[in-house]
Design a protein around this motif. Structure first.
Motif, PDB file in Angstrom:
ATOM      1  N   ALA A  92     -54.148 -33.356  56.901  1.00 14.88           N
ATOM      2  CA  ALA A  92     -53.477 -34.351  56.076  1.00 14.88           C
ATOM      3  C   ALA A  92     -52.893 -35.446  56.952  1.00 14.88           C
ATOM      4  O   ALA A  92     -52.237 -35.163  57.960  1.00 14.88           O
ATOM      5  CB  ALA A  92     -52.365 -33.694  55.266  1.00 14.88           C
ATOM      6  N   LEU A  93     -53.126 -36.686  56.557  1.00 17.78           N
ATOM      7  CA  LEU A  93     -52.548 -37.804  57.297  1.00 17.78           C
ATOM      8  C   LEU A  93     -51.086 -37.972  56.929  1.00 17.78           C
ATOM      9  O   LEU A  93     -50.727 -37.981  55.747  1.00 17.78           O
ATOM     10  CB  LEU A  93     -53.301 -39.093  56.984  1.00 17.78           C
ATOM     11  N   ALA A 107     -54.997 -38.681  65.841  1.00 15.10           N
ATOM     12  CA  ALA A 107     -56.279 -38.813  65.142  1.00 15.10           C
ATOM     13  C   ALA A 107     -57.450 -38.342  65.990  1.00 15.10           C
ATOM     14  O   ALA A 107     -58.383 -37.711  65.478  1.00 15.10           O
ATOM     15  CB  ALA A 107     -56.480 -40.268  64.718  1.00 15.10           C
ATOM     16  N   ARG A 108     -57.427 -38.622  67.270  1.00 13.87           N
ATOM     17  CA  ARG A 108     -58.557 -38.252  68.131  1.00 13.87           C
ATOM     18  C   ARG A 108     -58.655 -36.739  68.295  1.00 13.87           C
ATOM     19  O   ARG A 108     -59.741 -36.162  68.210  1.00 13.87           O
ATOM     20  CB  ARG A 108     -58.428 -38.938  69.490  1.00 13.87           C
ATOM     21  N   THR A 148     -51.610 -37.791  62.720  1.00 15.20           N
ATOM     22  CA  THR A 148     -50.924 -39.071  62.785  1.00 15.20           C
ATOM     23  C   THR A 148     -51.791 -40.070  63.551  1.00 15.20           C
ATOM     24  O   THR A 148     -52.545 -39.692  64.452  1.00 15.20           O
ATOM     25  CB  THR A 148     -49.548 -38.928  63.462  1.00 15.20           C
ATOM     26  N   ILE A 149     -51.695 -41.327  63.168  1.00 17.65           N
ATOM     27  CA  ILE A 149     -52.409 -42.398  63.867  1.00 17.65           C
ATOM     28  C   ILE A 149     -51.387 -43.169  64.692  1.00 17.65           C
ATOM     29  O   ILE A 149     -50.483 -43.795  64.129  1.00 17.65           O
ATOM     30  CB  ILE A 149     -53.106 -43.341  62.868  1.00 17.65           C
ATOM     31  N   TYR A 169     -63.985 -42.965  61.823  1.00 25.37           N
ATOM     32  CA  TYR A 169     -64.540 -43.462  63.086  1.00 25.37           C
ATOM     33  C   TYR A 169     -64.347 -42.433  64.188  1.00 25.37           C
ATOM     34  O   TYR A 169     -65.282 -42.133  64.952  1.00 25.37           O
ATOM     35  CB  TYR A 169     -63.869 -44.777  63.469  1.00 25.37           C
ATOM     36  N   GLU A 170     -63.150 -41.873  64.290  1.00 27.44           N
ATOM     37  CA  GLU A 170     -62.894 -40.880  65.326  1.00 27.44           C
ATOM     38  C   GLU A 170     -63.777 -39.643  65.124  1.00 27.44           C
ATOM     39  O   GLU A 170     -64.251 -39.044  66.095  1.00 27.44           O
ATOM     40  CB  GLU A 170     -61.414 -40.486  65.330  1.00 27.44           C
ATOM     41  N   CYS A 171     -64.012 -39.271  63.864  1.00 26.82           N
ATOM     42  CA  CYS A 171     -64.897 -38.132  63.601  1.00 26.82           C
ATOM     43  C   CYS A 171     -66.319 -38.435  64.068  1.00 26.82           C
ATOM     44  O   CYS A 171     -66.986 -37.589  64.667  1.00 26.82           O
ATOM     45  CB  CYS A 171     -64.891 -37.794  62.111  1.00 26.82           C
ATOM     46  N   ARG A 172     -66.779 -39.637  63.782  1.00 26.94           N
ATOM     47  CA  ARG A 172     -68.136 -39.988  64.218  1.00 26.94           C
ATOM     48  C   ARG A 172     -68.238 -40.018  65.738  1.00 26.94           C
ATOM     49  O   ARG A 172     -69.217 -39.553  66.322  1.00 26.94           O
ATOM     50  CB  ARG A 172     -68.562 -41.337  63.640  1.00 26.94           C
TER      51      ARG A 172
END
Length: 258
Positions: A92-93, A107-108, A148-149, A169-172
């Motif tokens: 969860a963000l 996030a990474r 968290t971002i 994006y980080e998932c990709r």
């Protein structure tokens, strides 16, 4: 150098499609459309909407801009519990650390964990809250990881679709790195092969007069440290020994055969 990912066809997308994006109580339909676009950009297509205020909606369709198929197959449910059905890893963000809450990671780090889980066959969900209030305490308690971002501490507000874009994006990128590591793996040189290279190199340096065996100082230890900074691959050692062999042949030596 050409990216190796360009030759992997749809493998990154195949690894990402199991990841579910869940939007809870979204107020603005434009954010739903922009989220669909962000998802499709990064190869995700599972969208779940928990009690959206307006959906379906023309603004959502307009903002999707080529990702209408993601909207058309979106699942609409009446509770987060229903939206998370079957999921085993739920992130969860949130912008705040919660006391006694799940582990909080950036996030990474979250993307790395989520993509590893998805590649192992786990069902993964990324949960985003309402634009104004985020996720409720009850909703956060249904998740097992908080994300968290990192942002400017003086201006940390992110649009919902922007947050989805960052995390997808980080998932990709996490999947791309894992696929590239598999594709680019080459056997490392054995200890014996590296030692033979050092012997070969030392003999060549003596041949060309660069190394005085009576006064070697610390040249070879320094060269060992230089090459030791990287684990040499078998192919790299073969190349280096080819260079050394050419050096010795240029001095009229037959080289060291081992």
């Amino acid at each position: 150098m050409k990216s190796i990912i360009a030759d992997l066809d749809l493998q990154p997308d195949a690894a990402l499609t199991p990841i579910r994006v869940v939007l809870s109580h979204t107020s603005h339909p434009g954010n739903i459309g922009a989220t669909a676009r962000a998802m499709k950009n990064m190869g995700l297509n599972q969208l779940v909407l928990v009690n959206p205020r307006h959906f379906p909606d023309d603004e959502a369709t307009s903002r999707a801009s080529g990702a209408v198929d993601v909207l058309e197959q979106a699942q609409v449910v009446d509770s987060l519990q229903a939206g998370l059905q079957g999921a085993t890893v739920v992130a969860a963000l949130t912008s705040r650390r919660r006391e006694l809450g799940p582990e909080l990671v950036d996030a990474r780090e979250a993307a790395q964990r989520l993509t590893v889980a998805s590649q192992r066959g786990e069902t993964v969900a990324l949960v985003f809250g309402n634009e104004t209030n985020g996720l409720s305490i009850d909703e956060l308690q249904q998740c097992n990881l908080l994300v968290t971002i990192p942002t400017n501490p003086h201006y940390s507000s992110l649009n919902l679709a922007q947050a989805v874009q960052v995390l997808t994006y980080e998932c990709r990128m996490a999947v791309n790195r894992s696929l590239a590591n598999v594709e680019e793996h080459h056997p490392l040189a054995s200890h014996e092969a590296v030692e033979q290279f050092y012997q070969h190199l030392e003999a060549a340096l003596i041949d060309i007069g660069f190394l005085n065996p009576k006064h070697p100082k610390r040249l070879m230890p320094r060269l060992r440290r230089l090459f030791g900074r990287k684990q040499l691959e078998k192919e790299e050692v073969d190349i280096l020994r080819g260079i050394v062999r050419a050096m010795r042949e240029g001095r009229g030596s037959d080289g060291l055969e081992q």
